[in-house]
Design a protein around this motif. Structure first.
Motif, short mmCIF file in Angstrom:
data_model
loop_
_atom_site.label_atom_id
_atom_site.label_comp_id
_atom_site.label_asym_id
_atom_site.label_seq_id
_atom_site.Cartn_x
_atom_site.Cartn_y
_atom_site.Cartn_z
N LEU A 9 0.83 -1.21 0.00
CA LEU A 9 0.00 0.00 0.00
C LEU A 9 0.86 1.26 0.00
N ALA A 10 1.92 1.25 0.79
CA ALA A 10 2.81 2.42 0.85
C ALA A 10 3.37 2.71 -0.54
N ARG A 11 3.83 1.67 -1.22
CA ARG A 11 4.37 1.86 -2.57
C ARG A 11 3.32 2.47 -3.49
N ASP A 12 2.10 1.90 -3.46
CA ASP A 12 1.05 2.37 -4.36
C ASP A 12 0.51 3.76 -3.99
N LEU A 13 0.67 4.14 -2.73
CA LEU A 13 0.23 5.47 -2.29
C LEU A 13 1.34 6.51 -2.43
N GLY A 14 2.50 6.08 -2.94
CA GLY A 14 3.61 7.01 -3.14
C GLY A 14 4.36 7.35 -1.87
N ILE A 15 4.26 6.51 -0.85
CA ILE A 15 4.97 6.73 0.41
C ILE A 15 6.33 6.02 0.30
N ARG A 16 7.38 6.76 0.42
CA ARG A 16 8.72 6.16 0.37
C ARG A 16 8.89 5.21 1.55
N SER A 17 9.51 4.07 1.30
CA SER A 17 9.74 3.12 2.40
C SER A 17 11.10 2.46 2.23
N ARG A 18 11.66 2.06 3.38
CA ARG A 18 12.94 1.35 3.39
C ARG A 18 12.89 0.25 4.44
N GLU A 19 13.54 -0.85 4.12
CA GLU A 19 13.70 -1.95 5.07
C GLU A 19 15.14 -1.91 5.54
N GLU A 20 15.31 -1.65 6.83
CA GLU A 20 16.66 -1.52 7.38
C GLU A 20 16.62 -1.68 8.89
N GLY A 21 17.80 -1.78 9.48
CA GLY A 21 17.90 -1.88 10.93
C GLY A 21 17.33 -0.63 11.60
N ILE A 22 16.64 -0.83 12.72
CA ILE A 22 16.05 0.29 13.45
C ILE A 22 16.65 0.32 14.86
N PRO A 23 17.55 1.27 15.11
CA PRO A 23 18.12 1.38 16.46
C PRO A 23 17.02 1.74 17.46
N ARG A 24 17.12 1.19 18.67
CA ARG A 24 16.11 1.43 19.71
C ARG A 24 15.88 2.92 19.93
N GLY A 25 16.93 3.70 19.89
CA GLY A 25 16.81 5.14 20.13
C GLY A 25 15.90 5.84 19.14
N LEU A 26 15.76 5.29 17.95
CA LEU A 26 14.90 5.90 16.93
C LEU A 26 13.42 5.86 17.34
N LEU A 27 13.07 4.91 18.22
CA LEU A 27 11.68 4.85 18.71
C LEU A 27 11.31 6.13 19.48
N TYR A 28 12.31 6.78 20.09
CA TYR A 28 12.06 7.99 20.88
C TYR A 28 12.03 9.26 20.04
N THR A 29 12.59 9.19 18.85
CA THR A 29 12.71 10.41 18.05
C THR A 29 11.89 10.38 16.76
N CYS A 30 11.28 9.24 16.44
CA CYS A 30 10.54 9.13 15.18
C CYS A 30 9.27 9.98 15.21
N ASP A 31 8.74 10.25 14.04
CA ASP A 31 7.53 11.06 13.91
C ASP A 31 6.26 10.23 14.13
N GLU A 32 6.30 8.96 13.72
CA GLU A 32 5.15 8.05 13.86
C GLU A 32 5.69 6.66 14.13
#
Length: 176
Positions: free
Chosen positions: A43-66
């Protein structure tokens, strides 16, 4: 994982949005290749939402937008806080809401299923009406098919009428 990255929630896949980009851990790690995860990426691809599959450091959970989790039971569940700290504005973000609306719209039949994800399931009443028609018309193959559907949908018939129809179809099929 062994690098300290977030892999998934409890039986759920994790997604986050950072600077308008949807991120989720790669399948190269030891994560569940979830059906809902795959649907969200499609759905993200078809809605034009850029996406990436990659490692997610725990700290990013505190600073992400959503931040949201996906799974069969939760579908798409927005996360409002991590360790009592608000994620983004502390409410579901625009991309989360857009993906939720699209996925649930398809699942509820409110939006077209362009992906072939849905399987028609008939209410028992519809099955019984169709089965009665098939029995009265003498369509043996149709009766076999409908009897199989009835067996699959009901471990045991719920009403007297269903029990009678079940027995009639079972008797017909066993005569063959």
């Amino acid at each position: 994982d062994e690098h300290g990255d977030v892999c998934e929630g409890s039986a759920e896949n994790v997604f986050l949005v950072q600077d308008g980009v949807l991120l989720t851990p790669s399948l190269a790690g030891a994560i569940l290749a979830g059906i809902t995860r795959d649907a969200v990426l499609t759905l993200a691809r078809d809605l034009g939402i850029r996406s990436r599959e990659e490692g997610i450091p725990r700290g990013l959970l505190y600073t992400c937008d959503e931040l949201f989790l996906t799974g069969t039971a939760v579908e798409i569940a927005a996360i409002r806080a991590v360790d009592r700290l608000p994620v983004g504005a502390g409410r579901p973000g625009e991309i989360t809401r857009k993906l939720q609306a699209e996925l649930l719209g398809i699942a509820r039949g409110e939006r077209p299923d362009r992906y072939g994800w849905l399987t028609r399931v008939w209410p028992v009443e519809d099955l019984n009406a169709s089965a009665r028609t098939a029995v009265s018309e003498g369509a043996m193959e149709q009766r076999k098919y409908l009897a199989g559907l009835i067996r699959a949908r009901m471990a045991k018939p719920a009403t007297i009428a269903e029990k009678k129809l079940w027995q009639e179809l079972k008797a017909e099929i066993s005569k063959e």
